[in-house]
Design a protein around this motif. Structure first.
Motif: not given
Length: 342
Positions: A48-55, A120-125
Motif C-alpha cells: 500500500g501507499k501512505k496517504t499524503d493529505y497535504d497533496s 476534513d469531516y464528511d470524507f472521513e466520517y
C-alpha cells in the motif's frame, strides 16, 4: 458460520477495473503499530501507499481557488481549535456532547470553505458535522480499540431495516440504542479514460471540487500519485458521501456518469469520454444497506456501545461499525465476539 454472499470479507472488497485492482469498499487502513490489523498487514506483507493529505488543491468551475483556498484552510484550523477545546470540556464532563456543526459554527461558509470542511469531516466520517457527535473527533487512536464495538455480524443497516428478525425479539434497550447509530453512505465513481488520451486532471493526490451546492462529488482522487498506479493508467476516482450519496444511490449508472462528466467538463478542458465506469453502491446491497457507521450527538457514550454489543442469551454480537470506513474495528469486534463465545 452462515455467510450471506458467495465470498468472505464484507465491505473489504477489491475488483479489477481498467486492468488494475480498485477498492469497492474500504480504501484505507486506519491504525498504527500495535493494532491487530497492522499486525495482519505486516504478517501477510500487504502492500500500500501512505496517504499524503497535504497533496491537495481546490477547484471550482472558474479554476484554481488560490488565496481563497488558503484562507479557507486557515479558517477551518481556527474552528478546529474550538472543536478540540469543546472535546476536552466534554471529556471533563463540564458540558454535554454537541454536534460538530455547533462547534464549527464560525460564520457563513463559502463554497470553497465548505469543501475544505467536507474533506476534513464528511470524507472521513460519512456524514456532515451537523449529524456527527463532536465527541467522536477527539477519540485518540490508541483508545479506539476498546470503544468501537457495536453490532452483530448481520450488519447495522440490515438490523435497522427489519429484514432480520429475532424470536424472541431483542430487548428494547438493545433496539433503542441500536437506532442511535447512523449508517452513512459513501459512493465512489471510477472512470477509466483511454490510454491514448493525456491526463487532463491535476497532479495532486486529492482535488477538491467547490460547488455552490454543498457535497456535490467534492473529493476526487488521482490514483497515479505516489506510484499507486503507473503514469498513463488514466483512472480517476470521484467520491461523494452523506446526503448527496443517498441522492446518487437512487440514480441509474447512466445518470450518475452524465452528472459527473458534466462536472469534469465545467472544471477542465480536453475532457474525453471514459471507456469504462465503475460505481459503488453499498446502500442498495441488501446484505449491508450502507457503508459505515457514525454516531449522533449524545449517543457517543460507552454505556450505549456496551448495550448494543451485549450478548442476549447465547447470541453474541460483533462486526459492524466505526466512525471511519475501514477494517480495524471489524477485526477487533470479530475477535472480541469469538473470544466471548469460548
Amino acid at each position: 458460520m452462515l455467510e450471506g454472499s458467495n465470498r468472505i470479507g464484507g465491505r473489504v472488497k477489491s475488483v479489477k477495473f481498467g486492468g488494475k485492482p480498485v477498492e469497492e469498499g474500504a480504501n484505507r487502513v486506519i491504525g498504527k503499530e500495535g493494532t491487530r490489523l497492522w499486525d495482519v498487514v505486516q504478517k501477510y506483507k500487504v502492500s500500500g501507499k501512505k496517504t499524503d493529505y497535504d497533496s491537495v488543491l481546490i477547484r471550482n468551475f472558474r479554476g484554481l481557488t488560490g488565496t481563497e483556498g488558503e484562507n479557507a484552510w486557515t479558517k477551518l484550523e481556527a474552528a478546529q481549535m474550538t472543536v478540540s477545546e469543546i472535546y476536552k470540556r466534554i471529556e471533563d464532563k463540564k458540558t454535554e456532547d454537541m454536534s460538530a456543526r455547533t462547534s464549527l459554527d464560525i460564520g457563513r461558509w463559502s463554497p470553497v470553505e465548505k469543501v475544505v470542511e467536507i474533506f476534513d469531516y464528511d470524507f472521513e466520517y460519512g456524514g456532515s458535522p451537523g449529524v456527527t457527535s463532536c465527541y467522536s473527533f477527539g477519540i485518540p487512536e490508541e483508545s479506539a480499540n476498546d470503544l468501537y464495538y457495536i453490532m452483530d455480524k448481520s450488519g447495522i443497516g440490515v438490523q435497522k431495516s427489519g429484514s432480520v428478525t429475532f424470536n424472541p425479539p431483542l430487548p428494547d434497550c438493545k433496539n433503542d440504542n441500536l437506532f442511535r447509530v447512523r449508517l452513512e453512505n459513501y459512493v465512489s465513481v471510477y472512470f477509466k479514460f483511454p490510454n491514448t488520451s493525456s491526463r487532463f486532471w491535476d497532479n495532486t493526490k486529492y482535488i477538491l471540487y467547490a460547488d455552490d451546492r454543498r457535497g456535490l462529488f467534492p473529493v476526487w482522487q488521482n490514483l497515479e500519485v505516489d506510484g499507486l498506479f503507473s503514469p498513463g493508467t488514466n483512472i480517476l476516482q470521484m467520491v461523494t458521501q452523506g446526503e448527496d450519496a443517498d441522492r446518487v444511490s437512487e440514480l441509474t449508472d447512466a445518470d450518475i456518469t452524465g452528472e459527473v462528466m458534466a462536472i469534469l467538463r465545467r472544471v477542465y478542458t480536453n475532457v474525453v469520454d471514459p471507456e469504462d465506469v465503475f460505481i459503488t453502491n453499498w446502500k442498495s446491497n441488501p446484505l449491508y444497506m450502507g457503508s459505515f457507521c457514525n454516531m449522533d450527538t449524545l449517543a457517543f457514550k460507552p454505556v450505549i456501545f456496551e448495550a448494543i454489543r451485549a450478548p442476549v442469551g447465547n447470541v453474541f454480537f460483533a462486526g459492524d461499525s466505526k466512525l471511519l470506513i475501514g477494517s480495524l474495528p471489524v477485526i477487533q469486534r470479530g475477535l472480541r465476539g469469538a473470544e466471548s463465545t469460548l
